[in-house]
Design an enzyme around this catalytic site. Structure first.
Site, short mmCIF file in Angstrom:
data_model
loop_
_atom_site.label_atom_id
_atom_site.label_comp_id
_atom_site.label_asym_id
_atom_site.label_seq_id
_atom_site.Cartn_x
_atom_site.Cartn_y
_atom_site.Cartn_z
CG ASN A 23 -8.12 -2.87 -2.08
OD1 ASN A 23 -8.12 -1.97 -1.26
ND2 ASN A 23 -8.17 -4.15 -1.74
CG HIS A 122 -1.29 -8.50 4.02
ND1 HIS A 122 -1.44 -9.76 3.49
CD2 HIS A 122 -2.46 -7.86 3.82
CE1 HIS A 122 -2.65 -9.88 2.99
NE2 HIS A 122 -3.30 -8.74 3.18
CD GLU A 166 1.86 -4.27 4.47
OE1 GLU A 166 1.04 -3.39 4.14
OE2 GLU A 166 1.56 -5.24 5.18
CB SER A 170 -3.75 -2.19 4.18
OG SER A 170 -3.80 -2.99 5.33
CG ASP A 196 3.38 -6.49 0.17
OD1 ASP A 196 2.98 -5.92 -0.85
OD2 ASP A 196 2.73 -7.39 0.74
CG HIS A 199 -2.05 -1.02 0.16
ND1 HIS A 199 -3.38 -1.25 -0.13
CD2 HIS A 199 -1.70 -1.94 1.08
CE1 HIS A 199 -3.81 -2.26 0.60
NE2 HIS A 199 -2.81 -2.70 1.35
CE LYS A 230 -4.76 -4.99 -1.77
NZ LYS A 230 -3.80 -5.89 -1.15
C1 LIG Z 1 -3.78 -7.26 -0.51
C2 LIG Z 1 -2.45 -7.54 0.02
C3 LIG Z 1 -1.81 -8.77 -0.20
C4 LIG Z 1 -2.52 -9.92 -0.81
O1 LIG Z 1 -2.67 -9.80 -2.18
P1 LIG Z 1 -3.75 -10.68 -2.93
O2 LIG Z 1 -3.35 -10.60 -4.36
O3 LIG Z 1 -5.08 -10.08 -2.64
O4 LIG Z 1 -3.64 -12.08 -2.39
C5 LIG Z 1 -0.50 -8.91 0.21
N1 LIG Z 1 0.15 -7.90 0.85
C6 LIG Z 1 -0.47 -6.74 1.12
C7 LIG Z 1 0.28 -5.68 1.85
C8 LIG Z 1 -1.77 -6.51 0.73
O5 LIG Z 1 -2.38 -5.37 1.02
#
Ligand SMILES: *Cc1c(COP(=O)(O)O)cnc(C)c1O
Length: 379
Positions: A23, A122, A166, A170, A196, A199, A230
């Site tokens: 990531n 997620h 999102e 992912s 969110d 990504h 990421k």
């Molecule tokens: C990776 C991810 C998370 C979690 O984030 P972390 O900092 O790894 O706990 C939350 N939402 C999405 C969409 C993700 O891909």
């Protein structure tokens, strides 16, 4: 299984391969120049003499919750920079993206509210939904027509409707039409938009602020969330929002209140990278370029997908075929993992390629050649 890490390469079972399962989207986690600047500028390389105290921003632990003595100035500085970059009133930083989603959702919803969440959000959002008192409906993935109907027919029956999506998913790498969500929201007075950008943050948009920046709608998203683990090559999560919302979270969000704050030294690194993020356009452009080339080659070979990003699934169908393809890619020097049920629906096993800006044009060419070989692979 543990892996060896050398820059963009990963070693597993004695074989060193290009890591296409990372990531680290901008290739910053192993960037020597960035790291060297941090060591020099932060002063973390200076060993304190006997009797000296450790500079507070270089401590490896905050030793307390934000609400007690764990609120270090560097944390407020990260929040100030985030709010300024996004042009929002406020920002709030969390220990992880998982804490962020699982904590915010129950903190801002009540039994009088309705949550409308994309089917593929997620796990951290799912857990937040489970902890919430609100009624929840999961709409089919990216089916915004369906979402629109749900909003229109329920708007009068609930205090507030929360739309949870999102920006880049992912497992499919598809991108959400946020502008459409914004116009949907604007038709009603009680719709809250929660996005969110785990990504998308760092990768998309002129200065890396995400898909919301690319689609010019940052101002219309109520809670715009991202993670530092990421593209930003650090750790933690954040939301940018109104001051009132921030206040609400600080007072109600349990994974914010009842947890040790992020270590100051980590926040120093986050700040270091965050300040440089807007200028990393070359990396973003390169990543977009190799991603477009790979997507096109995959489509030409019949591996169609809905990807519009640097996350590119190569659909294998059956689980056994995905395993076999992953094995072949590894033989070719590309570290890729098969993604199989229950992570993805039955019959949609895939190889998930996650490109990063550290992948060179030549490596992308070799990857495309390997992909073309896979087409004819019989199991
Ligand atoms: C990776 C991810 C998370 C979690 O984030 P972390 O900092 O790894 O706990 C939350 N939402 C999405 C969409 C993700 O891909």
């Amino acid at each position: 299984m543990s892996y060896g890490h050398q820059g963009k390469f990963v070693t597993a079972g004695g074989k060193t391969m290009l890591n296409l399962s990372s990531n680290d989207y901008l290739g910053l986690a192993s960037d020597v120049g960035l790291y060297r600047d941090f060591i020099e500028e932060s002063g973390i390389g200076n060993v304190p003499p006997d009797g000296a105290t450790i500079p507070e921003n270089l401590l490896f632990s905050s030793s307390s919750s934000r609400l007690l003595t764990g609120n270090f100035s560097v944390c407020e500085e990260v929040e100030r920079v985030l709010a300024e970059l996004y042009g929002k009133e406020a920002a709030l930083v969390f220990g992880s993206g998982y804490n962020m989603n699982s904590g915010i959702i129950p903190a801002i919803t009540t039994s009088e509210d309705l949550i409308l969440a994309d089917k593929l959000v997620h796990a951290s959002m799912i857990d937040g939904i489970r902890l919430s008192q609100a009624k929840t409906i999961r709409f089919p993935h990216q089916n915004l027509d369906r979402l629109e109907k749900l909003v229109d027919s329920n708007a009068l029956s609930y205090d507030t409707i929360f739309i949870l999506v999102e920006s880049v998913y992912s497992m499919d790498g598809d991108v959400t039409d946020l502008t459409r969500l914004v116009s949907l929201k604007k038709r009603h007075s009680n719709v809250v938009l929660y996005v969110d950008e785990a990504h998308g943050f760092g990768v998309r948009g002129e200065s890396g602020l995400g898909v919301a920046q690319e689609q010019n709608c940052i101002g219309d998203i109520d809670l715009l969330c991202g993670t530092f683990g990421k593209a930003l090559a650090s750790t933690g999560g954040f939301t940018v929002c109104s001051s009132g919302m921030r206040e609400c979270l600080v007072n109600r969000m349990r994974p914010f209140i009842f947890t040790t704050a992020m270590p100051p030294v980590n926040l120093m690194w986050t700040l270091h990278v965050l300040k440089r993020l807007p200028s990393m356009t070359d990396r973003r452009r390169h990543l977009a370029g190799i991603s477009a080339r790979l997507r096109m080659a995959a489509a030409e070979e019949g591996f169609t997908s809905s990807s519009e990003s640097h996350i590119i699934p190569i659909m294998a169908g059956e689980s056994a075929r995905a395993l076999k393809m992953a094995e072949r890619f590894r033989e070719e020097g590309f570290f890729l993992l098969p993604v199989r049920p229950p992570t993805v629906p039955e019959g949609t096993s895939r190889i998930r390629i996650s490109l990063t800006a550290a992948v060179s044009d030549e490596e992308a060419d070799r990857l495309i050649s390997s992909l073309r070989m896979m087409k004819s692979m019989v199991i």
